[in-house]
Design a protein around this motif. Structure first.
Motif, PDB file in Angstrom:
ATOM      1  N   GLN A  26      28.211  27.769  21.100  1.00 47.86           N
ATOM      2  CA  GLN A  26      27.896  28.557  21.602  1.00 47.86           C
ATOM      3  C   GLN A  26      26.611  28.632  22.334  1.00 47.86           C
ATOM      4  O   GLN A  26      25.267  27.194  21.705  1.00 47.86           O
ATOM      5  CB  GLN A  26      27.446  30.194  20.762  1.00 47.86           C
ATOM      6  N   PRO A 324      24.449  40.903  42.619  1.00 43.26           N
ATOM      7  CA  PRO A 324      25.028  42.118  41.727  1.00 43.26           C
ATOM      8  C   PRO A 324      25.638  43.578  42.047  1.00 43.26           C
ATOM      9  O   PRO A 324      26.766  44.341  41.751  1.00 43.26           O
ATOM     10  CB  PRO A 324      24.468  41.972  40.133  1.00 43.26           C
ATOM     11  N   GLU A 327      28.784  44.839  44.002  1.00 47.96           N
ATOM     12  CA  GLU A 327      29.127  45.726  43.003  1.00 47.96           C
ATOM     13  C   GLU A 327      29.141  46.692  43.375  1.00 47.96           C
ATOM     14  O   GLU A 327      29.825  47.373  43.623  1.00 47.96           O
ATOM     15  CB  GLU A 327      29.814  45.391  41.842  1.00 47.96           C
ATOM     16  N   THR A 328      27.962  47.160  43.703  1.00 45.06           N
ATOM     17  CA  THR A 328      28.009  49.607  42.991  1.00 45.06           C
ATOM     18  C   THR A 328      27.586  49.147  44.523  1.00 45.06           C
ATOM     19  O   THR A 328      27.586  50.731  45.303  1.00 45.06           O
ATOM     20  CB  THR A 328      26.072  48.763  43.238  1.00 45.06           C
ATOM     21  N   ALA A 411      30.419  38.343  36.273  1.00 42.98           N
ATOM     22  CA  ALA A 411      30.067  39.401  36.231  1.00 42.98           C
ATOM     23  C   ALA A 411      30.687  40.820  36.612  1.00 42.98           C
ATOM     24  O   ALA A 411      30.718  41.693  36.419  1.00 42.98           O
ATOM     25  CB  ALA A 411      28.709  38.669  36.160  1.00 42.98           C
ATOM     26  N   ARG A 429      38.400  35.859  31.192  1.00 44.00           N
ATOM     27  CA  ARG A 429      37.278  35.056  30.812  1.00 44.00           C
ATOM     28  C   ARG A 429      36.759  34.501  28.893  1.00 44.00           C
ATOM     29  O   ARG A 429      37.145  35.156  28.483  1.00 44.00           O
ATOM     30  CB  ARG A 429      36.203  36.202  31.422  1.00 44.00           C
ATOM     31  N   LEU A 431      34.842  32.940  25.907  1.00 43.97           N
ATOM     32  CA  LEU A 431      33.472  33.342  26.269  1.00 43.97           C
ATOM     33  C   LEU A 431      32.134  32.783  25.934  1.00 43.97           C
ATOM     34  O   LEU A 431      32.143  31.917  24.901  1.00 43.97           O
ATOM     35  CB  LEU A 431      33.559  33.664  24.131  1.00 43.97           C
ATOM     36  N   ARG A 463      39.003  34.735  23.978  1.00 48.11           N
ATOM     37  CA  ARG A 463      39.252  35.211  24.800  1.00 48.11           C
ATOM     38  C   ARG A 463      37.631  36.914  24.813  1.00 48.11           C
ATOM     39  O   ARG A 463      37.587  37.453  24.300  1.00 48.11           O
ATOM     40  CB  ARG A 463      40.446  36.399  24.835  1.00 48.11           C
ATOM     41  N   ALA A 464      37.149  36.307  25.878  1.00 45.59           N
ATOM     42  CA  ALA A 464      36.083  37.780  25.732  1.00 45.59           C
ATOM     43  C   ALA A 464      36.462  39.509  26.958  1.00 45.59           C
ATOM     44  O   ALA A 464      36.244  39.810  26.280  1.00 45.59           O
ATOM     45  CB  ALA A 464      34.492  36.547  26.750  1.00 45.59           C
TER      46      ALA A 464
ATOM     47  N   ASN B  80      24.948  46.499  37.100  1.00 48.33           N
ATOM     48  CA  ASN B  80      25.787  45.299  38.049  1.00 48.33           C
ATOM     49  C   ASN B  80      24.600  44.747  37.493  1.00 48.33           C
ATOM     50  O   ASN B  80      25.356  43.139  36.758  1.00 48.33           O
ATOM     51  CB  ASN B  80      26.299  44.949  38.841  1.00 48.33           C
ATOM     52  N   GLU B  81      23.576  44.601  37.433  1.00 52.14           N
ATOM     53  CA  GLU B  81      22.192  43.868  37.805  1.00 52.14           C
ATOM     54  C   GLU B  81      22.346  43.390  36.092  1.00 52.14           C
ATOM     55  O   GLU B  81      21.895  41.934  35.701  1.00 52.14           O
ATOM     56  CB  GLU B  81      21.644  43.755  38.445  1.00 52.14           C
ATOM     57  N   ARG B  83      24.681  43.566  33.698  1.00 57.63           N
ATOM     58  CA  ARG B  83      25.697  43.075  33.365  1.00 57.63           C
ATOM     59  C   ARG B  83      25.091  41.398  33.600  1.00 57.63           C
ATOM     60  O   ARG B  83      25.329  40.707  32.737  1.00 57.63           O
ATOM     61  CB  ARG B  83      26.978  43.489  32.941  1.00 57.63           C
ATOM     62  N   SER B  84      24.748  41.319  34.788  1.00 55.99           N
ATOM     63  CA  SER B  84      24.974  39.844  35.273  1.00 55.99           C
ATOM     64  C   SER B  84      24.118  39.624  34.252  1.00 55.99           C
ATOM     65  O   SER B  84      24.113  37.788  33.758  1.00 55.99           O
ATOM     66  CB  SER B  84      24.236  40.226  36.285  1.00 55.99           C
ATOM     67  N   ILE B  87      24.872  38.558  30.481  1.00 55.96           N
ATOM     68  CA  ILE B  87      26.133  38.079  29.854  1.00 55.96           C
ATOM     69  C   ILE B  87      26.333  36.717  29.100  1.00 55.96           C
ATOM     70  O   ILE B  87      27.043  36.649  28.390  1.00 55.96           O
ATOM     71  CB  ILE B  87      26.974  37.985  31.153  1.00 55.96           C
ATOM     72  N   ASP B  91      27.168  36.193  25.099  1.00 56.48           N
ATOM     73  CA  ASP B  91      29.183  36.112  24.435  1.00 56.48           C
ATOM     74  C   ASP B  91      28.955  35.585  23.361  1.00 56.48           C
ATOM     75  O   ASP B  91      29.542  35.292  22.539  1.00 56.48           O
ATOM     76  CB  ASP B  91      28.997  35.316  25.791  1.00 56.48           C
ATOM     77  N   VAL B 114      28.497  49.461  30.180  1.00 52.75           N
ATOM     78  CA  VAL B 114      27.973  48.944  30.974  1.00 52.75           C
ATOM     79  C   VAL B 114      28.054  47.276  31.415  1.00 52.75           C
ATOM     80  O   VAL B 114      29.123  46.624  32.034  1.00 52.75           O
ATOM     81  CB  VAL B 114      27.099  48.441  31.815  1.00 52.75           C
ATOM     82  N   HIS B 115      29.112  46.723  29.869  1.00 50.95           N
ATOM     83  CA  HIS B 115      29.485  45.511  29.944  1.00 50.95           C
ATOM     84  C   HIS B 115      30.163  45.429  28.277  1.00 50.95           C
ATOM     85  O   HIS B 115      29.941  46.489  27.628  1.00 50.95           O
ATOM     86  CB  HIS B 115      28.402  44.307  29.584  1.00 50.95           C
ATOM     87  N   HIS B 116      30.744  44.580  28.320  1.00 51.85           N
ATOM     88  CA  HIS B 116      32.316  45.036  27.133  1.00 51.85           C
ATOM     89  C   HIS B 116      32.894  43.488  27.104  1.00 51.85           C
ATOM     90  O   HIS B 116      33.381  43.002  27.874  1.00 51.85           O
ATOM     91  CB  HIS B 116      33.407  45.604  27.462  1.00 51.85           C
ATOM     92  N   VAL B 117      32.365  42.602  25.456  1.00 48.14           N
ATOM     93  CA  VAL B 117      32.559  41.661  25.416  1.00 48.14           C
ATOM     94  C   VAL B 117      34.176  41.506  24.105  1.00 48.14           C
ATOM     95  O   VAL B 117      33.567  42.868  23.627  1.00 48.14           O
ATOM     96  CB  VAL B 117      31.770  40.724  24.980  1.00 48.14           C
ATOM     97  N   PHE B 118      34.717  41.682  24.587  1.00 47.76           N
ATOM     98  CA  PHE B 118      36.318  41.696  23.270  1.00 47.76           C
ATOM     99  C   PHE B 118      35.440  40.883  21.605  1.00 47.76           C
ATOM    100  O   PHE B 118      35.089  40.079  21.572  1.00 47.76           O
ATOM    101  CB  PHE B 118      37.498  41.072  23.589  1.00 47.76           C
ATOM    102  N   LEU B 127      39.432  46.368  28.442  1.00 50.07           N
ATOM    103  CA  LEU B 127      37.789  46.602  28.538  1.00 50.07           C
ATOM    104  C   LEU B 127      38.128  48.441  28.632  1.00 50.07           C
ATOM    105  O   LEU B 127      37.762  48.739  29.298  1.00 50.07           O
ATOM    106  CB  LEU B 127      38.101  45.691  29.751  1.00 50.07           C
ATOM    107  N   VAL B 129      34.417  48.955  30.095  1.00 49.52           N
ATOM    108  CA  VAL B 129      33.632  48.955  31.443  1.00 49.52           C
ATOM    109  C   VAL B 129      33.953  50.595  31.692  1.00 49.52           C
ATOM    110  O   VAL B 129      34.485  50.227  32.449  1.00 49.52           O
ATOM    111  CB  VAL B 129      33.564  47.525  31.518  1.00 49.52           C
TER     112      VAL B 129
END
Ligand SMILES: Nc1ncnc2c1ncn2[C@@H]1O[C@H](COP(=O)(O)OP(=O)(O)OP(=O)(O)O)[C@@H](O)[C@H]1O
Ligand SMILES: [Mg+2]
Lengths: 496, 257
Positions: A26, A324, A327-328, A411, A429, A431, A463-464, B80-81, B83-84, B87, B91, B114-118, B127, B129
């Motif tokens: 990590q 990013p 995406e928006t 992302a 994706r 972790l 898995r994340a 979205n920014e 999240r980027s 990120i 983790d 806006v963001h989700h990690v399992f 997910l 999000v």
């Protein structure tokens, strides 16, 4: 044991990162710095190797400071680097000779076109596992020797050294060790990927003196001890960034594959100790070699322009302020409105290998908004992935069941969903977004016994996120047909 | 009586000058117009540029009002920014805590994921999000409410999901005061029976809260036997929030949240 961390240096096309990683793989801290991109002429891309070294020198201590770590807590350093970028320097002074010529640079296209027709070309292709293309380092070295007066003679006398980025960094870190690793060497067109040493016949074909080449070493195994930036710490691994990502994704077994989405995107499939030759436009390359073991090979689908298309959209068209935001903007519309962008900025790489192709935007009507263009930008990454996955399925005779992804573009949820849709397989994706660094760290840690074995590293993979395909087959097929028609419009643009 | 801050006055003057002028102005023009030393003007312009109030032309180096100035009323960081830029830290939070991680901002009085990690156990998860969570019954929501992120305000009607959901405005106000005092938030079986969550604010420059990051999972894992969030998990969440905030330009005094 006081050694608590491994440090990775990820020397990329746009930036350099130094990352401190703990035993569980990590991220503990990260320091990053962009370097200047020089574009002296259309198609030319250069970096200043001295600037990049200064960044490494500064980022290393900075990353340790942010981790609250001291240098004696670092078990080893691993290096992952942008591949094929070509640096020449003066052996005595350590000064780079001109700028580094970057992998995207197409200045060698006429030379490569000419060489490709020579009788020796088939042998070069066979020994290297690569097509003759501007993408690789060998022709660049030749070009630099041709365009700097007196350089060839000095190279023959061993006064001028060649290296890809890891070679340059190890040379600077150790104060003069001139070595490369098999993965980086496999991107030069000069290596024989069976013997894992420089091929005298290929060197002769390009007219490159052996004296300027580094010694080829396994990727994972102690290269030497750093005297600068991390004095006293062993360099345990060096790998090309895409191979490092494959390793970081723990794709250690034949049949395991990943795709990394950064400046470009690169799908690599581990083929084990067997060298597989593609008949569908993929490269054969070295995946990694652990010291004392046979090399593992990979099939690679290289896509030159994915994230850099987003950057072009941001910097050249100025339609978004940050990557990013694509995406928006893309989410302001529900589809591409019939518009497709094929970013053949430096020709098309896999599976087409068309250096004369140039980019197109097709399907423009007065209906198209910047939202549709943003969609088309993201979709271009997905369809290019589809093309290399199709090639890989055809070469391996097996259908990919899931796609493991990493890199900055993961992302982007809209993009990841679209990739799952066009491939019709789940996209996963792990972790650890910085998989390139992780792979370099894993290699270095293995080399010095910080981690015992590959199996232990596999336990770190989790898995994340996962995106499941939802697109209906009919739509997928018709969009793919449109994409293919758009690609055909890029061909034969440069005439000569 | 605290005095006025001269550099803020000067920054306001720079903004007025840029707003009034037509087209872009050079550093020399701006410093001449305001009768300020060039280095001072340059410092002000670069600070304003960093926060998005001023933009600099890449070719000429001239300055103009930034897009953020014209959108002052809307969210400052694109989701979205956000999240980027978080990120990398979400983790390790999932890895260290062993729980699912979410990052949230405010949308229409609710928490937008806006963001989700399992949760890193490789079980099947989906997910979420883009989904919305109740702001008064989640740790993410309470962290956002406590610091009025994006002007967040408590909803007029507090839906009750379990017997533990804050049911009155007074109860919620008290809970939010506790969040500000502690610097982190928690929710124990307030949304779903058997589940709990912990969150902390994500700050940008100047301390501005732009989102929240947190973990959620089975109440027995998140809390001790007295239904109190486990201190080690609270520390994991706060460390992650601080790491993201630092990358967004926040500075912290003496280790405070
Ligand atoms: N949310 C996003 N959506 C789409 N593209 C994005 C997003 N975030 C980043 N990118 C793109 O991803 C790329 C950055 O990814 P990454 O950090 O993995 O690349 P990199 O490692 O810097 O590349 P290199 O190693 O080649 O320098 C940039 O090209 C950027 O345009
Ligand atoms: Mg990279």
């Amino acid at each position: 044991m006081t050694e608590r961390y491994v440090v990775a240096i990820d020397q990329g096309t746009t930036s350099t990162r130094c990352i401190v990683i703990d035993r569980r793989g990590q991220l503990v801290s990260l320091a990053q710095q962009e370097h200047k991109q020089h574009f002296p002429k259309p198609g030319w891309v250069e970096h200043d190797a001295a600037e990049i070294w200064r960044n490494v020198e500064r980022l290393g201590p900075e990353a340790l400071r942010r981790a609250g770590a001291t240098i004696d807590q670092v078990a080893a350093i691993g290096i992952a680097n942008q591949r094929e970028t070509t640096i020449l320097w003066d052996k005595k002074t350590g000064q780079p000779i001109g700028h580094a010529v970057v992998w995207q640079d197409t200045r060698t296209d006429t030379m490569v076109g000419r060489l490709d027709h020579l009788p020796g070309a088939e042998g070069v292709r066979h020994r290297s596992g690569l097509p003759l293309a501007t993408y690789f380092s060998g022709p660049r070295v030749r070009w630099m020797l041709d365009h700097t007066p007196g350089l060839l003679e000095r190279a023959e006398r061993g006064e001028v050294l060649f290296g890809t980025m890891e070679t340059w960094l190890i040379w600077k870190l150790t104060g003069g060790l001139h070595v490369t690793d098999v993965t980086n060497a496999s991107r030069t067109l000069l290596l024989d990927i069976h013997t894992l040493d420089w091929s005298p016949a290929s060197l002769e074909f390009f007219g490159i003196p052996r004296a300027m080449l580094p010694e080829v070493r396994p990727s994972i195994g102690v290269f030497g001890t750093a005297t600068a930036a991390f004095p006293g710490v062993r360099i345990g691994a060096a790998l090309g960034d895409q191979q490092a990502a494959l390793f970081g994704q723990t794709c250690f077994a034949p049949g395991e594959a990943k795709c990394t989405y950064g400046t470009g995107s690169f799908l690599l499939l581990n083929t084990g100790s067997e060298l597989v030759r593609s008949t569908h436009g993929l490269l054969s390359t070295v995946a990694y070699q652990i010291k004392g073991e046979p090399a593992a090979y990979a099939l690679e689908g290289s896509i030159a322009i994915t994230g850099s298309l987003v950057q072009w959209f941001r910097d050249q068209l100025e339609l978004i302020a940050s990557a990013p935001e694509i995406e928006t903007l893309a989410r302001t519309v529900s589809d591409n409105g019939g518009c497709y962008i094929v970013p053949a900025f430096s020709g098309l790489y896999a599976p087409h290998w068309r250096s004369e192709a140039r980019g197109v935007i097709v399907g423009l009507t007065s209906y198209i908004t910047k939202g549709h263009l943003a969609r088309a930008v993201l979709e271009a990454s997905a369809w290019q992935t589809r093309e290399v996955v199709d090639a890989m399925n055809a070469d391996s005779g097996l259908a990919l069941k899931t796609l493991r992804v990493d890199g900055g573009m993961t992302a982007d949820n809209l993009l990841m969903q679209y990739i799952a849709d066009v491939l019709d397989v789940p996209v996963v994706r792990p972790l650890a977004a910085e998989t390139v660094s992780l792979g370099a760290a894993y290699g270095a840690g293995l080399a010095v016994g910080y981690w015992p074995d590959l199996e232990g590293l596999r336990q770190n993979w989790h898995r994340a996120a996962q995106w499941m395909p939802t697109m209906d087959a009919e739509r997928r097929d018709s969009e793919y047909a449109n994409w293919k028609r758009a690609v055909s419009r890029t061909f034969d643009w440069i005439q000569g | 009586m605290p005095g006025t801050v001269q550099s803020i006055e000067r920054a306001a003057a720079v903004l007025r000058l840029l707003a009034g002028g037509s087209g872009r102005l050079s550093l020399a023009e701006i410093s001449r117009s305001l009768d300020l030393a060039k280095p001072t003007t340059h410092g002000i312009l670069q600070t304003l540029r960093k926060v998005g109030f001023v933009e600099q032309d890449r070719v000429s180096g001239h300055y103009q009002l930034g897009a953020a100035m014209l959108r002052l009323g809307t969210g400052f960081l694109d989701v979205n920014e956000l999240r980027s830029r978080s990120i990398n830290w979400a983790d390790p939070l999932a890895a260290r805590s062993g729980e699912a991680v979410r990052i949230g901002t405010v949308l229409d009085g609710q928490v937008l994921v806006v963001h989700h990690v399992f949760r890193p156990d490789d079980t099947f998860q989906t997910l979420d999000v883009g989904s919305l969570l109740p702001i008064h019954a989640t740790a993410l929501g309470k962290a956002l409410l406590a610091y009025r992120a994006d002007g967040a305000a408590a909803p007029a009607a507090l839906d009750r999901f379990t017997s533990r959901t804050a049911g009155t405005q007074r109860e919620l106000t008290e809970a939010l005061r506790a969040v500000r005092e502690a610097g982190w938030s928690a929710e124990v079986e307030e949304l779903h029976r058997g589940e709990a969550s912990i969150a902390a604010p994500i700050r940008a420059y100047g301390g501005l809260v732009v989102g929240a990051i947190g973990i959620s999972g089975h109440v027995e894992r998140i809390c001790d036997s007295h239904y109190r969030p486990r201190p080690a998990l609270v520390a994991n969440v706060r460390d992650a929030a601080r790491a993201v905030s630092r990358d967004l330009g926040a500075t912290f005094r003496g280790g405070a949240p």
